[in-house]
Design a protein around this motif. Structure first.
Motif, mmCIF file in Angstrom:
data_model
loop_
_atom_site.group_PDB
_atom_site.id
_atom_site.type_symbol
_atom_site.label_atom_id
_atom_site.label_comp_id
_atom_site.label_asym_id
_atom_site.label_seq_id
_atom_site.Cartn_x
_atom_site.Cartn_y
_atom_site.Cartn_z
ATOM 1 N N GLY A 344 0.784 -1.231 0.000
ATOM 2 C CA GLY A 344 0.000 0.000 0.000
ATOM 3 C C GLY A 344 0.811 1.274 0.000
ATOM 4 N N ALA A 345 2.129 1.185 -0.122
ATOM 5 C CA ALA A 345 2.948 2.404 -0.120
ATOM 6 C C ALA A 345 2.607 3.301 -1.302
ATOM 7 C CB ALA A 345 4.431 2.036 -0.141
ATOM 8 N N CYS A 346 2.337 2.694 -2.457
ATOM 9 C CA CYS A 346 2.001 3.498 -3.640
ATOM 10 C C CYS A 346 0.669 4.223 -3.456
ATOM 11 C CB CYS A 346 1.974 2.615 -4.884
ATOM 12 S SG CYS A 346 0.885 1.182 -4.763
ATOM 13 N N ILE A 347 -0.262 3.633 -2.704
ATOM 14 C CA ILE A 347 -1.543 4.300 -2.438
ATOM 15 C C ILE A 347 -1.309 5.542 -1.594
ATOM 16 C CG2 ILE A 347 -3.816 4.061 -1.380
ATOM 17 C CD1 ILE A 347 -3.756 1.124 -1.983
ATOM 18 N N ASP A 348 -0.508 5.408 -0.542
ATOM 19 C CA ASP A 348 -0.212 6.564 0.313
ATOM 20 C C ASP A 348 0.468 7.672 -0.485
ATOM 21 O OD1 ASP A 348 -1.275 5.420 2.598
ATOM 22 O OD2 ASP A 348 0.623 4.539 3.236
ATOM 23 N N ALA A 349 1.438 7.296 -1.321
ATOM 24 C CA ALA A 349 2.158 8.302 -2.101
ATOM 25 C C ALA A 349 1.226 9.003 -3.086
ATOM 26 C CB ALA A 349 3.323 7.654 -2.840
ATOM 27 N N CYS A 350 0.393 8.237 -3.771
ATOM 28 C CA CYS A 350 -0.519 8.823 -4.752
ATOM 29 C C CYS A 350 -1.572 9.700 -4.083
ATOM 30 C CB CYS A 350 -1.184 7.711 -5.568
ATOM 31 S SG CYS A 350 -2.133 8.306 -6.982
ATOM 32 N N ASP A 351 -2.098 9.257 -2.948
ATOM 33 C CA ASP A 351 -3.086 10.074 -2.234
ATOM 34 C C ASP A 351 -2.485 11.410 -1.808
ATOM 35 O OD1 ASP A 351 -4.973 8.135 -2.562
ATOM 36 O OD2 ASP A 351 -4.905 7.382 -0.500
ATOM 37 N N GLU A 352 -1.219 11.380 -1.388
ATOM 38 C CA GLU A 352 -0.553 12.623 -0.992
ATOM 39 C C GLU A 352 -0.414 13.576 -2.181
ATOM 40 O OE1 GLU A 352 3.689 14.021 1.092
ATOM 41 O OE2 GLU A 352 3.116 11.895 1.034
ATOM 42 N N VAL A 353 -0.096 13.036 -3.358
ATOM 43 C CA VAL A 353 0.005 13.863 -4.565
ATOM 44 C C VAL A 353 -1.375 14.388 -4.960
ATOM 45 C CG1 VAL A 353 0.578 13.855 -7.016
ATOM 46 C CG2 VAL A 353 2.075 12.694 -5.393
ATOM 47 N N MET A 354 -2.386 13.542 -4.853
ATOM 48 C CA MET A 354 -3.750 13.982 -5.191
ATOM 49 C C MET A 354 -4.196 15.119 -4.277
ATOM 50 S SD MET A 354 -4.768 12.194 -7.829
ATOM 51 C CE MET A 354 -3.064 12.341 -8.401
ATOM 52 N N ASP A 355 -3.802 15.051 -2.997
ATOM 53 C CA ASP A 355 -4.138 16.150 -2.075
ATOM 54 C C ASP A 355 -3.492 17.457 -2.535
ATOM 55 O OD1 ASP A 355 -5.711 14.601 -0.402
ATOM 56 O OD2 ASP A 355 -4.056 14.055 0.923
ATOM 57 N N LYS A 356 -2.239 17.372 -2.964
ATOM 58 C CA LYS A 356 -1.542 18.583 -3.415
ATOM 59 C C LYS A 356 -2.172 19.156 -4.684
ATOM 60 C CE LYS A 356 2.931 17.246 -1.429
ATOM 61 N NZ LYS A 356 4.337 16.867 -1.712
#
Length: 514
Positions: A344-356
């Motif tokens: 799930g590391a890629c999910i966390d990273a992508c969600d952080e980018v989506m927030d930005k």
């Protein structure tokens, strides 16, 4: 611009079966799945390192005492005669793996596998001493300096201490750990204790410090047969190409495809873009050189992607953060790959980018292949129900068997020297009664003999024997009968505790002259 720029080329290897592995530098990431992994690591390593130190009824709570052939697990003690419970437990664990894999993919690999757990801890120590991904890459690429020696030395010192502690704890499951610790100084370990501490420490150091993702990719068989347990309704980590493609950078302010007229692509066009992007990666993707085993039909030609207008772009900004945080170095956007451990590391990273970017979460998410493709999906389906029902039945049977097993083992061996002996007052048969008191308390047992022929009886009548906790006794017995008794007769030895809580019977035979 006359200076040459060194470019590291990856040779395809020609016909070679061996390719040099590039080192993976996972970037640190934070998010809900990262927190879940940290909780899992703390819980699992806590059990591993703490359980041997716990005491239970005056002994080590978890101790696999091989010389005494006893496994102590808190209040339970398993003997060699309880091997069926161990075999049944292994069947339950295998079925549990099938159940979890069919339901939610490789959760075991991402959160509970020892390789993943120890690698995560070694990565923490690597980040503490060498920094995050860019700093580690710069350090490895640079020349050997005083700073590099100190940072590398500190890292390997921490790894070595943690690996030795791991090996020491491992041996502590088989040798009382308090005694093992007390014999560290002055050093008084035997050869096998030294060997297994060093062997397990070396295995931990090598697997978690150096091999890492290569264990998952090349050594672990689970990655190879997982596809046999997957179907299109299995929950897995997936990239949504209908929403994300075509990928590309853009200025802030462009809305998500979910909020503008473009909407979602049709699956055919979306997967075509994924295929073409994998064959002709962007500069950002090519720089990472993500490992991938996704294969497409041989002979297909992929045209390079054209330059898209901002309004035509999907939600993926091609930042490659999902690749940079991946502990096995794959690009999840290329589709499901056997290297993926579902951390799930890629999910966390992508969600952080989506927030930005101001976009909704879920470009990379836990979903099923059917759901990603816009089809109906059922997580709870017949195979899950069957796995679950079998699992419940086996767990219930195992629990009942362990809870109701007899605390007494009794066996009777006939005298091998003679079928019978003629004595002055009749016929005698010799036996050896084997008793094992499986409890930790002293027990008193009464031994009697039952037979359809009332003339057969124990010499001296019923006998009482005392057995200390976990004691194994051998008791010689003699059964007698009148000289007139002929042939073979069935007898039953009855062993019963004096308090009436335990009763065992053993069938045997009494022989007279033929």
């Amino acid at each position: 611009m006359s200076k040459k720029i060194d470019i590291d080329l990856l040779d395809s290897g020609g016909d070679s079966l061996y390719v040099s592995e590039r080192k993976v530098y996972p970037r640190d990431v934070s998010g809900r799945f990262d927190r879940l992994r940290k909780v899992a690591v703390a819980w699992l390593l806590g059990m591993y390192y703490v359980f041997p130190w716990l005491q239970w009824d005056g002994r080590q709570a978890v101790l696999f005492d091989l010389p005494a052939r006893k496994f102590h697990v808190f209040g339970l003690t398993f003997w060699p005669q309880d091997f069926t419970f161990l075999a049944m437990l292994l069947v339950i664990l295998a079925l549990l793996l099938f159940f979890v894999t069919a339901l939610a993919g490789r959760l075991w690999c991402g959160y509970a596998c020892p390789q993943t757990v120890w690698t995560e801890v070694f990565l923490w120590m690597e980040r503490w001493t060498e920094g995050d991904r860019p700093a580690r890459m710069k350090l490895d690429a640079g020349p050997w300096t005083r700073e590099k020696v100190l940072r590398k030395g500190a890292k390997h010192f921490l790894w070595l201490v943690f690996a030795l502690w791991t090996g020491f704890t491992f041996v502590g499951f088989f040798t009382p750990i308090t005694g093992l610790g007390a014999r560290v100084w002055p050093f008084d370990w035997n050869g096998w204790e030294v060997f297994w501490v060093l062997f397990y420490a070396l295995a931990t150091w090598g697997n978690a410090g150096f091999l890492r993702e290569q264990v998952c990719k090349y050594m672990c068989p689970y990655a190879r047969f997982q596809s046999a347990m997957f179907d299109r309704n299995t929950l897995l980590i997936a990239y949504d190409p209908m929403r994300g493609e075509p990928r590309g950078p853009r200025k802030r302010g462009l809305q998500s495809v979910l909020e503008r007229a473009r909407g979602l692509l049709d699956p055919v066009a979306a997967y075509d873009y994924v295929f073409r992007a994998s064959e002709h990666p962007s500069a950002a993707s090519n720089r990472l050189q993500a490992a991938s085993t996704v294969t497409f039909d041989v002979g297909l030609e992929a045209a390079p992607l054209p330059k898209f207008a901002p309004d035509e772009l999907g939600d993926c900004i091609d930042c490659t953060m999902c690749v940079q945080v991946c502990p096995v170095g794959i690009d999840i956007r290329n589709g499901l790959q056997y290297e993926c451990i579902a951390c799930g590391a890629c999910i966390d990273a992508c969600d952080e980018v989506m927030d930005k970017m101001g976009y909704p979460h879920g470009l990379i998410r836990y979903s099923t292949q059917n759901a990603i493709d816009g089809k109906s999906t059922r997580v709870l389906r017949p195979r899950i129900a069957i796995y679950g029902a079998l699992l419940l039945v086996l767990v219930a049977a195992w629990s009942w068997g362990v809870g109701t097993r007899s605390p007494l083992i009794a066996d009777v061996l006939r005298d091998r020297n003679a079928l019978y002996r003629m004595a002055a007052d009749g016929v005698e048969n010799g036996y050896t009664l084997k008793l094992v008191n499986k409890t930790d308390a002293t027990q008193n047992y009464r031994v009697t003999l039952e037979s359809a022929n009332a003339a057969i009886m124990l010499d001296g009548g019923p006998q009482t024997v005392q057995a200390a906790g976990a004691q194994v006794l051998s008791l010689p017995l003699v059964a007698t009968a009148p000289a007139t008794l002929k042939g073979r007769h069935e007898v039953v030895f009855v062993i019963e505790s004096t308090d009436g809580t335990t009763r065992e019977t053993v069938d045997s035979s009494f022989f007279g002259p033929m």
